[in-house]
Design a protein around this motif. Structure first.
Motif, PDB file in Angstrom:
ATOM      1  N   ILE A 190      -4.951  -3.370  -1.253  1.00 57.06           N
ATOM      2  CA  ILE A 190      -4.506  -4.619  -1.852  1.00 57.06           C
ATOM      3  C   ILE A 190      -5.399  -5.740  -1.342  1.00 57.06           C
ATOM      4  N   GLU A 191      -5.908  -6.529  -2.268  1.00 52.89           N
ATOM      5  CA  GLU A 191      -6.665  -7.727  -1.927  1.00 52.89           C
ATOM      6  C   GLU A 191      -5.818  -8.926  -2.333  1.00 52.89           C
ATOM      7  N   ASP A 192      -6.404 -10.099  -2.458  1.00 58.99           N
ATOM      8  CA  ASP A 192      -5.638 -11.310  -2.771  1.00 58.99           C
ATOM      9  C   ASP A 192      -4.821 -11.166  -4.046  1.00 58.99           C
ATOM     10  N   ASP A 193      -5.485 -11.095  -5.176  1.00 61.47           N
ATOM     11  CA  ASP A 193      -4.761 -10.997  -6.443  1.00 61.47           C
ATOM     12  C   ASP A 193      -5.129  -9.732  -7.211  1.00 61.47           C
ATOM     13  N   THR A 194      -5.749  -8.776  -6.520  1.00 63.53           N
ATOM     14  CA  THR A 194      -6.095  -7.499  -7.141  1.00 63.53           C
ATOM     15  C   THR A 194      -5.626  -6.349  -6.248  1.00 63.53           C
ATOM     16  N   PHE A 195      -5.620  -5.164  -6.814  1.00 64.54           N
ATOM     17  CA  PHE A 195      -5.306  -3.968  -6.041  1.00 64.54           C
ATOM     18  C   PHE A 195      -6.103  -2.809  -6.615  1.00 64.54           C
ATOM     19  N   ILE A 196      -6.295  -1.796  -5.798  1.00 62.99           N
ATOM     20  CA  ILE A 196      -6.989  -0.596  -6.244  1.00 62.99           C
ATOM     21  C   ILE A 196      -5.942   0.498  -6.399  1.00 62.99           C
ATOM     22  N   LEU A 197      -5.887   1.045  -7.601  1.00 57.08           N
ATOM     23  CA  LEU A 197      -4.915   2.079  -7.937  1.00 57.08           C
ATOM     24  C   LEU A 197      -5.584   3.441  -7.801  1.00 57.08           C
ATOM     25  N   GLU A 198      -4.987   4.286  -7.000  1.00 58.25           N
ATOM     26  CA  GLU A 198      -5.526   5.633  -6.840  1.00 58.25           C
ATOM     27  C   GLU A 198      -4.794   6.549  -7.804  1.00 58.25           C
ATOM     28  N   VAL A 199      -5.569   7.112  -8.711  1.00 54.80           N
ATOM     29  CA  VAL A 199      -4.996   8.010  -9.709  1.00 54.80           C
ATOM     30  C   VAL A 199      -5.357   9.434  -9.334  1.00 54.80           C
ATOM     31  N   GLU A 200      -5.213  10.344 -10.214  1.00 50.07           N
ATOM     32  CA  GLU A 200      -5.357  11.777  -9.961  1.00 50.07           C
ATOM     33  C   GLU A 200      -6.629  12.153  -9.202  1.00 50.07           C
ATOM     34  N   LYS A 201      -6.466  12.870  -8.119  1.00 51.14           N
ATOM     35  CA  LYS A 201      -7.536  13.463  -7.314  1.00 51.14           C
ATOM     36  C   LYS A 201      -8.606  12.461  -6.874  1.00 51.14           C
ATOM     37  N   GLY A 202      -8.180  11.369  -6.324  1.00 44.81           N
ATOM     38  CA  GLY A 202      -9.113  10.428  -5.710  1.00 44.81           C
ATOM     39  C   GLY A 202      -9.751   9.424  -6.645  1.00 44.81           C
ATOM     40  N   GLY A 203      -9.439   9.442  -7.910  1.00 49.35           N
ATOM     41  CA  GLY A 203      -9.970   8.441  -8.836  1.00 49.35           C
ATOM     42  C   GLY A 203      -9.384   7.076  -8.507  1.00 49.35           C
ATOM     43  N   ARG A 204     -10.234   6.051  -8.488  1.00 45.72           N
ATOM     44  CA  ARG A 204      -9.761   4.705  -8.118  1.00 45.72           C
ATOM     45  C   ARG A 204     -10.146   3.712  -9.204  1.00 45.72           C
ATOM     46  N   ALA A 213      -1.295   3.135 -16.975  1.00 45.13           N
ATOM     47  CA  ALA A 213      -1.872   3.919 -15.884  1.00 45.13           C
ATOM     48  C   ALA A 213      -0.848   4.080 -14.768  1.00 45.13           C
ATOM     49  N   HIS A 214      -0.669   5.316 -14.295  1.00 45.36           N
ATOM     50  CA  HIS A 214       0.274   5.628 -13.219  1.00 45.36           C
ATOM     51  C   HIS A 214      -0.529   5.989 -11.975  1.00 45.36           C
ATOM     52  N   GLY A 215      -0.075   5.527 -10.814  1.00 45.78           N
ATOM     53  CA  GLY A 215      -0.743   5.900  -9.579  1.00 45.78           C
ATOM     54  C   GLY A 215      -0.161   5.183  -8.382  1.00 45.78           C
ATOM     55  N   ARG A 216      -0.764   5.436  -7.223  1.00 47.85           N
ATOM     56  CA  ARG A 216      -0.347   4.794  -5.972  1.00 47.85           C
ATOM     57  C   ARG A 216      -1.368   3.749  -5.577  1.00 47.85           C
ATOM     58  N   ILE A 217      -0.883   2.692  -4.946  1.00 43.16           N
ATOM     59  CA  ILE A 217      -1.766   1.615  -4.519  1.00 43.16           C
ATOM     60  C   ILE A 217      -2.508   2.067  -3.267  1.00 43.16           C
ATOM     61  N   LYS A 237       0.846  -1.183   0.000  1.00 41.61           N
ATOM     62  CA  LYS A 237       0.000   0.000   0.000  1.00 41.61           C
ATOM     63  C   LYS A 237       0.892   1.248   0.000  1.00 41.61           C
ATOM     64  N   GLY A 238       0.543   2.192  -0.867  1.00 49.58           N
ATOM     65  CA  GLY A 238       1.295   3.431  -0.967  1.00 49.58           C
ATOM     66  C   GLY A 238       2.397   3.414  -2.009  1.00 49.58           C
ATOM     67  N   ASP A 239       2.715   2.263  -2.575  1.00 47.88           N
ATOM     68  CA  ASP A 239       3.761   2.186  -3.594  1.00 47.88           C
ATOM     69  C   ASP A 239       3.271   2.779  -4.917  1.00 47.88           C
ATOM     70  N   TYR A 240       4.174   3.438  -5.617  1.00 45.73           N
ATOM     71  CA  TYR A 240       3.887   4.005  -6.927  1.00 45.73           C
ATOM     72  C   TYR A 240       4.103   2.918  -7.972  1.00 45.73           C
ATOM     73  N   VAL A 241       3.108   2.678  -8.827  1.00 45.74           N
ATOM     74  CA  VAL A 241       3.222   1.635  -9.844  1.00 45.74           C
ATOM     75  C   VAL A 241       2.752   2.158 -11.198  1.00 45.74           C
ATOM     76  N   VAL A 242       3.165   1.458 -12.240  1.00 43.92           N
ATOM     77  CA  VAL A 242       2.722   1.706 -13.601  1.00 43.92           C
ATOM     78  C   VAL A 242       2.167   0.389 -14.120  1.00 43.92           C
ATOM     79  N   THR A 243       0.969   0.415 -14.704  1.00 43.93           N
ATOM     80  CA  THR A 243       0.365  -0.813 -15.222  1.00 43.93           C
ATOM     81  C   THR A 243       0.812  -1.051 -16.657  1.00 43.93           C
ATOM     82  N   ILE A 244       0.526  -2.237 -17.163  1.00 42.72           N
ATOM     83  CA  ILE A 244       0.896  -2.549 -18.544  1.00 42.72           C
ATOM     84  C   ILE A 244       0.105  -1.715 -19.539  1.00 42.72           C
TER      85      ILE A 244
END
Length: 102
Positions: free
Chosen positions: A68-82, A61-65, A51-58
């Motif tokens: 985190i669930e089992d095999d998924t995560f929610i990426l928080e992008v600009e201004k609260g978009g998830r 999409a750029h954002g912070r985690i 949680k909180g790590d900066y990632v880039v998807t394939i």
């Protein structure tokens, strides 16, 4: 005609096995083994993110985690978009390049 066939068969029959064995070794060390290592590194990277790590998807999409669930995560992008992604959607090389890690 038979002399041509006899000339082709005069070589050592074990040399053929050695040649094919060498081809198999070359394929293993230059193609199969590096792919296995890359897959192992990617799996380890996906398990280490938190949680909180900066990632880039394939998909780019750029954002912070955010979660985190089992095999998924929610990426928080600009201004609260998830956005919800699968962990396999993380691009290891692009994430390391964007965050400055090696």
């Amino acid at each position: 005609m038979f002399t041509i066939i006899l000339q082709a068969q005069q070589g050592n029959p074990y040399m053929q096995f050695i040649f094919f064995g060498a081809i198999i070794l070359v394929f293993y060390f230059f193609m199969i083994r590096p792919q296995q290592k890359k897959a192992k590194d990617a799996k380890k990277f996906q398990e280490e993110i938190g949680k909180g790590d900066y990632v880039v998807t394939i998909g780019g999409a750029h954002g912070r985690i955010a979660e985190i669930e089992d095999d998924t995560f929610i990426l928080e992008v600009e201004k609260g978009g998830r956005i919800k992604f699968s962990k396999t959607a993380i691009n290891m090389e692009a994430t390391k390049a964007a965050s400055g890690k090696k």
